[in-house]
Enzyme design. Structure first.
Site, short mmCIF file in Angstrom:
data_model
loop_
_atom_site.label_atom_id
_atom_site.label_comp_id
_atom_site.label_asym_id
_atom_site.label_seq_id
_atom_site.Cartn_x
_atom_site.Cartn_y
_atom_site.Cartn_z
N HIS A 46 0.93 -1.15 -0.28
CA HIS A 46 -0.08 -0.16 0.25
C HIS A 46 0.96 1.39 0.07
O HIS A 46 2.33 1.16 0.75
CB HIS A 46 -1.29 -0.43 1.48
CG HIS A 46 -1.80 -1.37 0.97
ND1 HIS A 46 -3.13 -0.41 1.75
CD2 HIS A 46 -2.03 -1.81 0.29
CE1 HIS A 46 -3.90 -2.04 1.81
NE2 HIS A 46 -2.63 -2.83 0.68
N GLU A 48 0.67 3.95 1.51
CA GLU A 48 1.77 4.28 3.20
C GLU A 48 2.66 3.51 3.55
O GLU A 48 3.25 3.85 3.94
CB GLU A 48 0.10 4.21 4.35
CG GLU A 48 -0.86 5.44 4.06
CD GLU A 48 -1.70 4.46 2.86
OE1 GLU A 48 -1.62 3.84 2.37
OE2 GLU A 48 -3.22 4.59 3.36
N CYS A 76 -6.15 2.15 6.16
CA CYS A 76 -6.85 0.92 6.10
C CYS A 76 -6.19 0.35 7.82
O CYS A 76 -5.21 1.04 8.13
CB CYS A 76 -6.51 -0.55 5.33
SG CYS A 76 -4.75 -0.73 5.39
N CYS A 79 -2.98 -0.53 7.39
CA CYS A 79 -2.02 0.63 6.96
C CYS A 79 -1.75 1.60 8.68
O CYS A 79 -0.90 1.78 9.16
CB CYS A 79 -1.85 2.04 6.39
SG CYS A 79 -1.96 0.47 4.41
#
Length: 153
Positions: A46, A48, A76, A79
């Protein structure tokens, strides 16, 4: 946030869910990334997570206590957990995610008092632009799926 939006646009161009993230540590850009789960075949890739990895490498420390994370979509749960572990004090995001948001909307991981760190949050920055990018990405994806020939079998 505009730099995070540019990263999200790169994700969309690569066929990835358009999420972009940037981290400023001590006022300097230290990490920037876009979602790359499909590109890298890695469920943890992801925006992040990649930006946190870059920022930690730049700082020479896993503690990013003088950082601000800007991300186009609410983090999410995975993260959000990484953000807490990295000790990032402020997270700014564009669009919220009522179905899977790990920062505020669905789960409140960033501000859970039982954890060893909590983050200040600033949601809704450039929310319309972030939402428009996400919606247009999924609109295109649905249209492309309709154009595919039926599976033979």
């Amino acid at each position: 946030m505009r730099l995070a939006l540019r990263q999200a646009q790169r994700a969309a161009e690569a066929g990835e869910v358009p999420v972009g993230a940037v981290i400023y540590n001590s006022g300097e850009l230290s990490g920037q990334a876009w979602n790359q789960t499909e590109t890298l075949k890695d469920p943890t890739a992801h925006a992040e997570i990649i930006a946190i990895t870059q920022a930690a490498a730049a700082a020479g420390d896993w503690r990013l206590t003088d950082s601000i994370l800007y991300v186009t979509k609410e983090p999410c749960a995975m993260c959000a957990g990484a953000i807490v572990l990295a000790r990032i004090p402020l997270v700014v995001w564009g669009m919220s995610d009522p179905l899977r948001g790990g920062a505020m909307s669905r789960f409140q991981i960033l501000q859970t008092p039982e954890l060893n760190h909590s983050c200040a949050v600033l949601p809704g920055v450039l929310a319309d632009e972030c939402t428009d990018l996400m919606k247009s990405f999924f609109r295109r994806r649905r249209a492309e799926k309709k154009e595919l020939p039926p599976a033979q079998g």
